[in-house]
Design an enzyme around this catalytic site. Structure first.
Site, PDB file in Angstrom:
ATOM      1  N   ASN A 144       0.838  -1.196   0.000  1.00 54.05           N
ATOM      2  CA  ASN A 144       0.000   0.000   0.000  1.00 54.05           C
ATOM      3  C   ASN A 144       0.875   1.249   0.000  1.00 54.05           C
ATOM      4  OD1 ASN A 144      -2.909   0.922   0.528  1.00 54.05           O
ATOM      5  ND2 ASN A 144      -1.729   2.128   2.007  1.00 54.05           N
ATOM      6  N   GLU A 206      -1.011   1.264  -4.915  1.00 52.06           N
ATOM      7  CA  GLU A 206      -1.130   2.576  -5.554  1.00 52.06           C
ATOM      8  C   GLU A 206       0.090   2.921  -6.413  1.00 52.06           C
ATOM      9  OE1 GLU A 206      -1.841   1.827  -2.446  1.00 52.06           O
ATOM     10  OE2 GLU A 206      -3.896   2.493  -2.043  1.00 52.06           O
ATOM     11  N   ASP A 253      -5.894  21.636   8.308  1.00 52.05           N
ATOM     12  CA  ASP A 253      -6.307  20.654   7.309  1.00 52.05           C
ATOM     13  C   ASP A 253      -6.869  21.327   6.067  1.00 52.05           C
ATOM     14  OD1 ASP A 253      -9.015  21.282   7.811  1.00 52.05           O
ATOM     15  OD2 ASP A 253      -9.107  19.850   9.447  1.00 52.05           O
TER      16      ASP A 253
HETATM   17  C1  LIG Z   1      -6.546  13.844   7.025  1.00 45.56           C
HETATM   18  C2  LIG Z   1      -7.288  14.100   5.783  1.00 45.56           C
HETATM   19  C3  LIG Z   1      -7.065  15.159   5.017  1.00 45.56           C
HETATM   20  C4  LIG Z   1      -6.097  16.223   5.206  1.00 45.56           C
HETATM   21  O1  LIG Z   1      -6.100  16.979   6.173  1.00 45.56           O
HETATM   22  O2  LIG Z   1      -5.276  16.373   4.309  1.00 45.56           O
HETATM   23  C5  LIG Z   1      -8.295  13.085   5.304  1.00 45.56           C
HETATM   24  C6  LIG Z   1      -9.628  13.154   5.950  1.00 45.56           C
HETATM   25  O3  LIG Z   1     -10.373  12.086   5.486  1.00 45.56           O
HETATM   26  P1  LIG Z   1     -11.906  11.888   5.866  1.00 45.56           P
HETATM   27  O4  LIG Z   1     -12.258  10.521   5.324  1.00 45.56           O
HETATM   28  O5  LIG Z   1     -12.699  12.977   5.185  1.00 45.56           O
HETATM   29  O6  LIG Z   1     -12.059  11.951   7.338  1.00 45.56           O
HETATM   30 MN   LIG Z   2      -4.594   1.402  -0.488  1.00 38.73          MN
END
Ligand SMILES: C/C(=C\C(=O)O)CCOP(=O)(O)O
Ligand SMILES: [Mn+2]
Length: 434
Positions: A144, A206, A253
Site C-alpha cells: 500500500n 497505488e 487541514d
Molecule cells: C486527514 C485528511 C485530510 C487532510 O487533512 O489532508 C483526510 C480526511 O479524510 P476523511 O475521510 O474525510 O475523514
Molecule cells: Mn490502499
C-alpha cells in the site's frame, strides 16, 4: 514524456517544457513561518523553489500550482481527459515494476529526526510537519502507498503520523508489538502523490497506478525492509510505525481549520537516505493551500465524474469547490434529460466520495466554477419543497467540526430547471450579435 524514476527534477522538466514557470527565493528562508509565507505568496499560481536555513537540500512547493500544471503533467487538455488518465490508471494499475539497485541512487545520511525536512507553518501548529510524505508498507502479499503527514515534536523527541482508518491503519493493526515496517518517501513526481491519494480497494498497490500514469516505474528496494520505493525519490526513510502513540496536532487541514489533537502512532526512524542521482528536492505542501486541496480533491473529482456519468446521460463539469476545501462541497452541472436526473446525479456524487457533505446540481448553462452563477441557479431554479434531499446521520468527514460522533447530515440541492417551462429560465443575451 516518461519519468519512470518519478523524480521531482524530471517532473519539473516536463511541466516547464509545457509552459509552467518556477519562482526562486533570493535567499534561504527560516523553517519557522518564513518558508510558509513564501509558499503562500504563490499559492494557486506558481511553483516555488527555495533553500531552508538549517538544511542543505533544495525545497520545492506548489508542484501542482494550479489545474493547468496538473493537466500538463497528465498530458491532458481538459477535465475530461485528465479524469480519464486517472480513472484508466486506477482501473488498470501496472503489476510489474523495473527493479534497480538502491545503492546506485541513494546515500545514507543518518537517522536523526533533526534531518527530516519538517517546517512550521501556522501559529498553533503542534510541531514541525512534513506534508508530502508517502508511506509504503506491505503486509502479507499486499502493498500500500498512501500520504500521511508527519509531525516532529517541538522538542525533537518524537515524530507522530496521522493515520486515518483506511489501508495503512488496517496494516498497522495487524502488525502487533513490533510495529509496522514502513518506507517513507519525500520528494517524488506528484503523479505518485495523486496515485497515493486515490482509494482503490485493499490489495491494489497505488504505486502500480502511478506506474500507469508515468509510463512505467523504476523501483529500488530499501536495504532493511525490502520495500519498493521510486528510485527518483529525493529522500527515503526506513522506519517502524507504532505500536505506541503520542500527541499529534493541531494541524491545519484541507478545510483551513485546526484539526483535532489526537494520539497517533509514533514513527521510529531508523535510516534516512538522500538521492545522489537527482537533485533532491524536498517537497513541502502548504497545509490548507491549493496544492493540498488539488492532491486530495482531484482524485475524488474524477471519481464523482465517473459515477455521475453512469447515473445520467450527460455531465458537463464537476467541481469540488475551494471554499469547501475541495473535500466537502461539490457542484455538478449536467445535461438534464428527465426531471429526476438532478437527484440521481447528486446521489451518485455523494456515494462516490463518502466525505462529501453538500452537493449542488445545476444545468449545463451554469458554470460550477462561478459561485455567482451557481447562486443564481439556486435563486431562480430551486423550490425547497422538491429540490432538497437531506440524508440524516450519514458517514462524514473526520475533518468536519460540526459532525457528531463521525455522523453528519448531508444535503443534495437540485437547482436544475424543470423540463417543462424551460423558456422561463433561459439566460437572456443581448440581441444583434449575428
Ligand atoms: C486527514 C485528511 C485530510 C487532510 O487533512 O489532508 C483526510 C480526511 O479524510 P476523511 O475521510 O474525510 O475523514
Ligand atoms: Mn490502499
Amino acid at each position: 514524456m516518461r519519468n519512470i524514476e518519478a523524480s521531482v527534477e524530471n517532473y519539473l522538466e516536463i511541466v516547464q517544457s509545457r509552459g509552467a514557470s518556477i519562482v526562486s527565493a533570493a535567499s534561504p528562508l527560516d523553517a519557522r513561518y518564513e518558508a510558509a509565507r513564501f509558499i503562500k505568496q504563490y499559492d494557486g499560481s506558481s511553483i516555488v523553489e527555495y533553500m531552508v536555513k538549517e538544511f542543505n537540500w533544495p525545497f520545492i512547493s506548489n508542484l501542482i500550482a494550479n489545474r493547468e500544471t496538473l493537466y500538463r503533467a497528465l498530458g491532458a487538455k481538459d477535465d475530461r481527459e485528465a479524469y480519464t488518465v486517472l480513472s484508466k490508471a486506477s482501473s488498470s494499475p501496472q503489476q510489474k515494476f523495473e527493479e534497480r539497485a538502491f545503492s546506485k541512487y541513494f546515500e545514507h545520511v543518518g537517522g536523526e529526526l533533526s534531518l527530516l525536512p519538517a517546517l512550521r507553518f501556522y501559529d498553533r501548529d503542534g510541531g514541525r510537519y512534513i506534508t508530502s510524505s508517502v508511506f509504503i508498507a506491505c503486509s502479507e502479499d499486499v502493498c500500500n502507498a498512501s500520504i500521511h503527514r508527519i509531525m516532529v515534536s517541538d522538542d525533537g523527541s518524537y515524530a507522530a503520523v496521522r493515520v486515518v482508518p483506511r489501508h495503512l491503519y488496517r496494516m498497522l493493526k495487524k502488525s502487533g508489538e513490533k510495529g509496522l515496517p514502513v518506507a517513507v518517501v519525500i520528494g517524488v513526481d506528484p503523479r505518485v502523490l495523486l496515485a497515493a491519494a486515490t482509494s482503490p480497494p485493499y490489495g491494489v498497490f497505488e504505486l502500480g497506478i502511478a506506474a500507469s500514469m508515468l509510463g512505467g516505474l523504476a523501483v529500488c528496494r530499501t536495504p532493511r525492509y525490502n520495500l519498493p520505493v521510486p528510485c527518483g525519490s529525493s529522500m527515503v526513510v526506513e522506519a517502524r510505525l507504532g505500536p505506541d502513540r503520542a500527541r499529534e496536532g493541531p494541524f491545519v487541514d484541507l478545510l483551513q481549520l485546526y484539526d483535532d489533537v489526537r494520539q497517533e502512532p509514533v514513527l521510529h526512524v531508523e535510516h534516512i537516505y538522500v538521492n545522489k542521482v537527482y537533485k533532491p528536492y524536498m517537497h513541502v505542501i502548504l497545509p490548507g493551500g491549493y496544492e493540498h486541496m488539488m492532491l486530495m480533491g482531484f482524485p475524488r473529482e474524477a471519481a464523482i465524474y465517473e459515477a455521475v456519468s453512469r447515473a445520467v446521460a450527460g455531465v458537463s463539469k464537476v467541481r469540488l469547490t475551494p471554499a469547501g476545501g475541495m473535500w466537502l462541497h461539490a457542484v455538478v452541472s449536467i445535461e438534464k434529460q428527465h426531471d429526476g436526473d438532478g437527484k440521481s446525479a447528486g446521489l451518485a456524487a455523494l456515494a462516490a466520495h463518502p466525505s462529501l457533505k453538500h452537493v449542488v446540481v445545476v444545468d449545463s448553462d451554469i458554470d460550477p466554477d462561478d459561485p455567482r452563477q451557481v447562486e443564481w441557479a439556486i435563486a431562480t431554479r430551486l423550490q425547497a419543497d422538491r429540490g432538497l434531499v437531506v440524508i440524516p446521520a450519514a458517514r462524514g468527514s473526520t475533518l468536519d467540526p460540526s459532525a457528531q460522533d463521525g455522523l453528519t447530515y448531508k444535503l443534495l440541492v437540485d437547482a436544475t430547471m424543470p423540463i417543462r417551462d424551460r423558456d422561463k429560465y433561459v439566460k437572456p443575451t443581448i440581441g444583434g450579435q449575428g
